[in-house]
Motif scaffolding. Structure first.
Motif, PDB file in Angstrom:
ATOM      1  N   GLU A 112       3.587   5.806  -4.484  1.00 10.80           N
ATOM      2  CA  GLU A 112       4.729   6.243  -5.349  1.00 10.80           C
ATOM      3  C   GLU A 112       4.884   5.937  -6.883  1.00 10.80           C
ATOM      4  N   TRP A 113       3.904   4.374  -7.122  1.00  8.34           N
ATOM      5  CA  TRP A 113       3.754   4.650  -8.232  1.00  8.34           C
ATOM      6  C   TRP A 113       2.374   5.330  -8.418  1.00  8.34           C
ATOM      7  N   ASN A 114       1.507   5.522  -8.095  1.00 12.49           N
ATOM      8  CA  ASN A 114      -0.034   6.616  -8.184  1.00 12.49           C
ATOM      9  C   ASN A 114       0.494   8.019  -8.067  1.00 12.49           C
ATOM     10  N   TYR A 115       1.584   8.460  -6.647  1.00 10.42           N
ATOM     11  CA  TYR A 115       1.481  10.008  -6.992  1.00 10.42           C
ATOM     12  C   TYR A 115       2.844  10.701  -7.139  1.00 10.42           C
ATOM     13  N   GLY A 116       3.991   9.418  -6.873  1.00 13.25           N
ATOM     14  CA  GLY A 116       5.274   9.940  -7.171  1.00 13.25           C
ATOM     15  C   GLY A 116       5.890   9.643  -5.506  1.00 13.25           C
ATOM     16  N   PRO A 117       7.242   9.887  -5.470  1.00  8.50           N
ATOM     17  CA  PRO A 117       7.847   9.657  -4.215  1.00  8.50           C
ATOM     18  C   PRO A 117       7.666  10.200  -2.784  1.00  8.50           C
ATOM     19  N   ALA A 164       0.802  -1.155  -0.305  1.00  5.33           N
ATOM     20  CA  ALA A 164       0.658   0.119   0.125  1.00  5.33           C
ATOM     21  C   ALA A 164       0.936   1.292   0.139  1.00  5.33           C
ATOM     22  N   ALA A 165       1.831   1.542   0.898  1.00  6.63           N
ATOM     23  CA  ALA A 165       2.721   2.598   0.888  1.00  6.63           C
ATOM     24  C   ALA A 165       3.562   2.576  -0.093  1.00  6.63           C
ATOM     25  N   GLU A 196      12.520  -4.462   7.315  1.00 10.54           N
ATOM     26  CA  GLU A 196      13.271  -6.062   7.088  1.00 10.54           C
ATOM     27  C   GLU A 196      11.766  -6.237   6.460  1.00 10.54           C
ATOM     28  N   ARG A 197      10.651  -6.088   6.558  1.00 14.65           N
ATOM     29  CA  ARG A 197       9.200  -7.410   6.354  1.00 14.65           C
ATOM     30  C   ARG A 197       9.225  -5.661   5.186  1.00 14.65           C
ATOM     31  N   ILE A 198       9.022  -4.663   4.871  1.00 19.61           N
ATOM     32  CA  ILE A 198       8.859  -3.948   3.582  1.00 19.61           C
ATOM     33  C   ILE A 198       9.782  -4.487   2.808  1.00 19.61           C
ATOM     34  N   ALA A 199      11.087  -4.697   2.726  1.00 25.56           N
ATOM     35  CA  ALA A 199      11.327  -5.453   1.255  1.00 25.56           C
ATOM     36  C   ALA A 199      11.203  -7.112   0.794  1.00 25.56           C
ATOM     37  N   GLY A 257       6.029   6.970   4.002  1.00 26.51           N
ATOM     38  CA  GLY A 257       6.377   7.506   5.365  1.00 26.51           C
ATOM     39  C   GLY A 257       4.400   7.545   5.743  1.00 26.51           C
ATOM     40  N   ILE A 258       3.266   8.860   5.017  1.00 28.69           N
ATOM     41  CA  ILE A 258       2.500   8.628   6.088  1.00 28.69           C
ATOM     42  C   ILE A 258       1.626   7.823   5.540  1.00 28.69           C
ATOM     43  N   VAL A 259       1.852   6.941   5.047  1.00 26.75           N
ATOM     44  CA  VAL A 259       1.001   5.539   5.038  1.00 26.75           C
ATOM     45  C   VAL A 259       1.525   4.678   6.434  1.00 26.75           C
TER      46      VAL A 259
END
Length: 155
Positions: A121-126, A116-117, A143-146, A130-132
């Motif tokens: 980036e794909w939809n709005y840009g970088p 989701a986070a 680790e979990r994100i990667a 962090g807001i999510v």
């Protein structure tokens, strides 16, 4: 129709607090909602369709890296395809609905949070990921994100 507006600093209603824990189907063996199922069904897949960070790995190295998942942080009901287009908002930015629930299941909350986070980036840009995490009330877990982002691309 105007282009989508970036998040205004507040997340949809379902992301303002952590989802309640949900028991796994089999004690000690959580069922995960496999990310990327919708892309696989649409015929997508393979390094040529992966994110830049994973496409450079090639299929063999990417599959070798995936290994065992990190320990579960919190089991929740996960969307399984938690991207911006699957979260509908009212004109005022408040939560309206989730759509495309075909991959709904029980998984570590990071299976949805990481994707989701990333999809902001794909939809709005970088700069919106962090807001999510902040709206959900968690610090980013590299680790979990990667892991879950690689799993998404391999999906």
């Amino acid at each position: 129709m105007p282009p989508p507006r970036p998040p205004s600093g507040r997340a949809c209603a379902c992301c303002t607090t952590p989802h309640p824990p949900t028991p796994a189907r089999t004690p000690g063996a959580p069922r995960t909602a496999p990310p990327g199922r919708a892309r696989r069904a649409a015929g997508d897949g393979g390094p040529e369709r992966w994110s830049d960070e994973h496409a450079r790995l090639g299929a063999d190295e990417a599959y070798a890296r995936i290994g065992d998942p990190p320990p579960v942080d919190r089991l929740v009901v996960c969307h399984g395809d938690a991207c911006v287009p699957n979260t509908l908002l009212h004109d005022d930015g408040t939560f309206a609905a989730h759509v495309d629930l075909g991959s709904l299941g029980v998984a570590d909350r990071w299976a949805d949070l990481a994707v989701a986070a990333w999809s902001t980036e794909w939809n709005y840009g970088p700069g919106y990921d962090g807001i999510v995490y902040a709206a959900y009330g968690v610090a980013p877990d590299p680790e979990r994100i990667a892991y879950y982002r690689l799993l998404w691309d391999l999906g």
